[in-house]
Motif scaffolding. Structure first.
Motif, PDB file in Angstrom:
ATOM      1  N   ASP A  18     -32.899-120.439 -35.271  1.00  9.67           N
ATOM      2  CA  ASP A  18     -34.238-120.509 -34.693  1.00  9.67           C
ATOM      3  C   ASP A  18     -34.195-121.096 -33.284  1.00  9.67           C
ATOM      4  OD1 ASP A  18     -37.161-120.326 -34.844  1.00  9.67           O
ATOM      5  OD2 ASP A  18     -37.084-122.525 -34.907  1.00  9.67           O
ATOM      6  N   VAL A  19     -33.512-122.211 -33.119  1.00 10.73           N
ATOM      7  CA  VAL A  19     -33.447-122.835 -31.794  1.00 10.73           C
ATOM      8  C   VAL A  19     -32.643-121.963 -30.824  1.00 10.73           C
ATOM      9  CG1 VAL A  19     -31.426-124.359 -32.097  1.00 10.73           C
ATOM     10  CG2 VAL A  19     -33.299-125.065 -30.628  1.00 10.73           C
ATOM     11  N   ALA A  20     -31.604-121.297 -31.318  1.00 10.33           N
ATOM     12  CA  ALA A  20     -30.814-120.407 -30.460  1.00 10.33           C
ATOM     13  C   ALA A  20     -31.664-119.240 -29.968  1.00 10.33           C
ATOM     14  CB  ALA A  20     -29.577-119.906 -31.202  1.00 10.33           C
ATOM     15  N   GLU A  21     -32.501-118.682 -30.832  1.00  6.09           N
ATOM     16  CA  GLU A  21     -33.404-117.596 -30.411  1.00  6.09           C
ATOM     17  C   GLU A  21     -34.347-118.079 -29.315  1.00  6.09           C
ATOM     18  OE1 GLU A  21     -33.408-114.403 -30.960  1.00  6.09           O
ATOM     19  OE2 GLU A  21     -32.031-114.292 -32.657  1.00  6.09           O
ATOM     20  N   ARG A  22     -34.899-119.275 -29.495  1.00  6.33           N
ATOM     21  CA  ARG A  22     -35.833-119.810 -28.490  1.00  6.33           C
ATOM     22  C   ARG A  22     -35.127-120.081 -27.160  1.00  6.33           C
ATOM     23  NH1 ARG A  22     -37.596-123.291 -32.697  1.00  6.33           N
ATOM     24  NH2 ARG A  22     -36.764-125.050 -31.527  1.00  6.33           N
ATOM     25  N   MET A  23     -33.877-120.543 -27.213  1.00  7.37           N
ATOM     26  CA  MET A  23     -33.145-120.816 -25.974  1.00  7.37           C
ATOM     27  C   MET A  23     -32.710-119.522 -25.294  1.00  7.37           C
ATOM     28  SD  MET A  23     -30.720-124.148 -26.465  1.00  7.37           S
ATOM     29  CE  MET A  23     -30.272-124.115 -28.175  1.00  7.37           C
ATOM     30  N   ALA A  24     -32.326-118.530 -26.080  1.00  4.87           N
ATOM     31  CA  ALA A  24     -31.772-117.293 -25.526  1.00  4.87           C
ATOM     32  C   ALA A  24     -32.840-116.363 -24.956  1.00  4.87           C
ATOM     33  CB  ALA A  24     -30.964-116.564 -26.600  1.00  4.87           C
ATOM     34  N   ARG A  25     -34.019-116.380 -25.543  1.00  5.26           N
ATOM     35  CA  ARG A  25     -35.076-115.435 -25.157  1.00  5.26           C
ATOM     36  C   ARG A  25     -35.379-115.441 -23.658  1.00  5.26           C
ATOM     37  NH1 ARG A  25     -38.991-117.020 -28.531  1.00  5.26           N
ATOM     38  NH2 ARG A  25     -37.858-116.026 -30.222  1.00  5.26           N
ATOM     39  N   PRO A  26     -35.570-116.608 -23.009  1.00  6.54           N
ATOM     40  CA  PRO A  26     -35.875-116.582 -21.574  1.00  6.54           C
ATOM     41  C   PRO A  26     -34.743-116.003 -20.714  1.00  6.54           C
ATOM     42  CG  PRO A  26     -36.443-118.718 -22.512  1.00  6.54           C
ATOM     43  CD  PRO A  26     -35.680-117.958 -23.561  1.00  6.54           C
ATOM     44  N   LEU A  88     -13.465-106.995 -25.243  1.00  4.20           N
ATOM     45  CA  LEU A  88     -14.819-107.184 -24.737  1.00  4.20           C
ATOM     46  C   LEU A  88     -14.790-108.313 -23.718  1.00  4.20           C
ATOM     47  CD1 LEU A  88     -17.774-106.186 -25.134  1.00  4.20           C
ATOM     48  CD2 LEU A  88     -18.089-108.222 -26.575  1.00  4.20           C
ATOM     49  N   VAL A  89     -15.419-108.068 -22.567  1.00  2.00           N
ATOM     50  CA  VAL A  89     -15.450-109.031 -21.460  1.00  2.00           C
ATOM     51  C   VAL A  89     -16.880-109.094 -20.939  1.00  2.00           C
ATOM     52  CG1 VAL A  89     -14.525-109.544 -19.168  1.00  2.00           C
ATOM     53  CG2 VAL A  89     -13.104-108.359 -20.835  1.00  2.00           C
ATOM     54  N   PRO A  90     -17.414-110.296 -20.700  1.00  2.00           N
ATOM     55  CA  PRO A  90     -18.762-110.355 -20.120  1.00  2.00           C
ATOM     56  C   PRO A  90     -18.744-109.889 -18.664  1.00  2.00           C
ATOM     57  CG  PRO A  90     -17.835-112.559 -20.304  1.00  2.00           C
ATOM     58  CD  PRO A  90     -16.843-111.617 -20.924  1.00  2.00           C
ATOM     59  N   THR A  91     -19.806-109.240 -18.247  1.00  2.00           N
ATOM     60  CA  THR A  91     -19.968-108.889 -16.834  1.00  2.00           C
ATOM     61  C   THR A  91     -20.562-110.106 -16.124  1.00  2.00           C
ATOM     62  OG1 THR A  91     -22.207-108.090 -17.196  1.00  2.00           O
ATOM     63  CG2 THR A  91     -20.411-106.458 -17.394  1.00  2.00           C
ATOM     64  N   GLU A  92     -20.703-109.993 -14.831  1.00  2.00           N
ATOM     65  CA  GLU A  92     -21.343-111.092 -14.088  1.00  2.00           C
ATOM     66  C   GLU A  92     -22.769-111.300 -14.588  1.00  2.00           C
ATOM     67  OE1 GLU A  92     -21.290-114.334 -12.051  1.00  2.00           O
ATOM     68  OE2 GLU A  92     -19.527-113.040 -12.183  1.00  2.00           O
ATOM     69  N   ALA A  93     -23.471-110.213 -14.906  1.00  3.66           N
ATOM     70  CA  ALA A  93     -24.838-110.332 -15.441  1.00  3.66           C
ATOM     71  C   ALA A  93     -24.832-111.063 -16.786  1.00  3.66           C
ATOM     72  CB  ALA A  93     -25.471-108.954 -15.591  1.00  3.66           C
ATOM     73  N   GLY A  94     -23.827-110.804 -17.605  1.00  7.63           N
ATOM     74  CA  GLY A  94     -23.710-111.494 -18.892  1.00  7.63           C
ATOM     75  C   GLY A  94     -23.441-112.976 -18.709  1.00  7.63           C
ATOM     76  N   ARG A  95     -22.554-113.299 -17.776  1.00 13.22           N
ATOM     77  CA  ARG A  95     -22.258-114.712 -17.489  1.00 13.22           C
ATOM     78  C   ARG A  95     -23.499-115.431 -16.945  1.00 13.22           C
ATOM     79  NH1 ARG A  95     -17.097-116.071 -17.909  1.00 13.22           N
ATOM     80  NH2 ARG A  95     -15.533-114.422 -17.951  1.00 13.22           N
ATOM     81  N   THR A  96     -24.243-114.750 -16.094  1.00 11.93           N
ATOM     82  CA  THR A  96     -25.455-115.332 -15.528  1.00 11.93           C
ATOM     83  C   THR A  96     -26.486-115.595 -16.621  1.00 11.93           C
ATOM     84  OG1 THR A  96     -25.064-114.271 -13.399  1.00 11.93           O
ATOM     85  CG2 THR A  96     -27.322-114.959 -13.872  1.00 11.93           C
ATOM     86  N   ALA A  97     -26.641-114.651 -17.548  1.00 13.39           N
ATOM     87  CA  ALA A  97     -27.598-114.824 -18.647  1.00 13.39           C
ATOM     88  C   ALA A  97     -27.229-116.029 -19.503  1.00 13.39           C
ATOM     89  CB  ALA A  97     -27.661-113.549 -19.490  1.00 13.39           C
ATOM     90  N   VAL A  98     -25.954-116.155 -19.835  1.00 12.57           N
ATOM     91  CA  VAL A  98     -25.514-117.303 -20.638  1.00 12.57           C
ATOM     92  C   VAL A  98     -25.721-118.596 -19.863  1.00 12.57           C
ATOM     93  CG1 VAL A  98     -23.530-118.413 -21.734  1.00 12.57           C
ATOM     94  CG2 VAL A  98     -23.910-115.960 -22.058  1.00 12.57           C
ATOM     95  N   ALA A  99     -25.442-118.580 -18.573  1.00 18.67           N
ATOM     96  CA  ALA A  99     -25.618-119.789 -17.752  1.00 18.67           C
ATOM     97  C   ALA A  99     -27.078-120.236 -17.722  1.00 18.67           C
ATOM     98  CB  ALA A  99     -25.104-119.539 -16.336  1.00 18.67           C
ATOM     99  N   ARG A 100     -28.004-119.293 -17.832  1.00 19.68           N
ATOM    100  CA  ARG A 100     -29.426-119.649 -17.837  1.00 19.68           C
ATOM    101  C   ARG A 100     -29.809-120.454 -19.082  1.00 19.68           C
ATOM    102  NH1 ARG A 100     -33.193-114.822 -17.168  1.00 19.68           N
ATOM    103  NH2 ARG A 100     -34.720-116.506 -17.157  1.00 19.68           N
ATOM    104  N   ILE A 101     -29.014-120.350 -20.129  1.00 20.86           N
ATOM    105  CA  ILE A 101     -29.285-121.071 -21.372  1.00 20.86           C
ATOM    106  C   ILE A 101     -28.770-122.510 -21.298  1.00 20.86           C
ATOM    107  CG2 ILE A 101     -28.812-121.116 -23.865  1.00 20.86           C
ATOM    108  CD1 ILE A 101     -28.488-118.040 -23.673  1.00 20.86           C
ATOM    109  N   ASN A 102     -27.821-122.760 -20.412  1.00 18.14           N
ATOM    110  CA  ASN A 102     -27.157-124.067 -20.374  1.00 18.14           C
ATOM    111  C   ASN A 102     -28.095-125.273 -20.289  1.00 18.14           C
ATOM    112  OD1 ASN A 102     -24.643-122.942 -20.749  1.00 18.14           O
ATOM    113  ND2 ASN A 102     -24.112-122.957 -18.579  1.00 18.14           N
ATOM    114  N   PRO A 103     -29.143-125.266 -19.463  1.00 17.30           N
ATOM    115  CA  PRO A 103     -30.014-126.457 -19.422  1.00 17.30           C
ATOM    116  C   PRO A 103     -30.665-126.775 -20.777  1.00 17.30           C
ATOM    117  CG  PRO A 103     -30.365-125.096 -17.481  1.00 17.30           C
ATOM    118  CD  PRO A 103     -29.495-124.306 -18.415  1.00 17.30           C
TER     119      PRO A 103
END
Length: 145
Positions: A18-26, A88-103
């Motif tokens: 549940d918390v992962a969904e809320r963090m990942a959605r934005p 499987l390797v993340p693209t720059e867009a994938g890395r950026t999306a994951v980085a947005r979750i970090n805070p």
């Protein structure tokens, strides 16, 4: 004890999802997409390797990996160790999306550390890791039906 442990782990899994969904959605991700991208952030892996690391089926990971590739968040690359099992390797867009979750991830980690203390959180991690290893060993020892 086993039933109580299983119920606590199921409840905890639901809470984490549940918390992962809320963090990942934005970040434009789902919890499952984040989980698969996270598995390959530092090392490219074949789908079967991701599935083993996450403890889920290869088919589930394959479906998510294909969606990530379709969305431009990951890509398949040749695997020198196995011609058919692409990495499987993340693209720059994938890395950026994951980085947005970090805070948000950091905020939750800080809150849990403040609530439980680092030493207790380390004990919980050790206990869960030990329980997972024991379950794995028991499954390996089980005769095929």
């Amino acid at each position: 004890m086993l039933s109580g442990t299983a119920l606590a782990v199921f409840r905890l899994n639901g809470q984490f999802l549940d918390v992962a969904e809320r963090m990942a959605r934005p970040a434009g991700l789902t919890a499952a997409w984040w989980q698969v991208l996270g598995a390959v952030l530092y090392e490219p892996l074949p789908v079967a390797g991701i599935a083993r690391a996450m403890g889920i089926t290869r088919q589930s990971v394959q479906r998510i990996a294909d969606l990530l590739v379709g969305e431009g968040l990951a890509e398949y690359r040749p695997n020198p160790a196995h011609a058919r099992a692409k990495l499987l390797v993340p693209t720059e867009a994938g890395r950026t999306a994951v980085a947005r979750i970090n805070p948000a991830h950091r905020a939750l980690a800080d809150a849990l550390s403040a609530r439980l203390g680092l030493a207790r959180l380390a004990e919980v991690l050790d206990a869960l890791t030990e329980l997972s290893a024991a379950m794995h060993d028991l499954e390996q020892d089980r005769p095929e039906a």
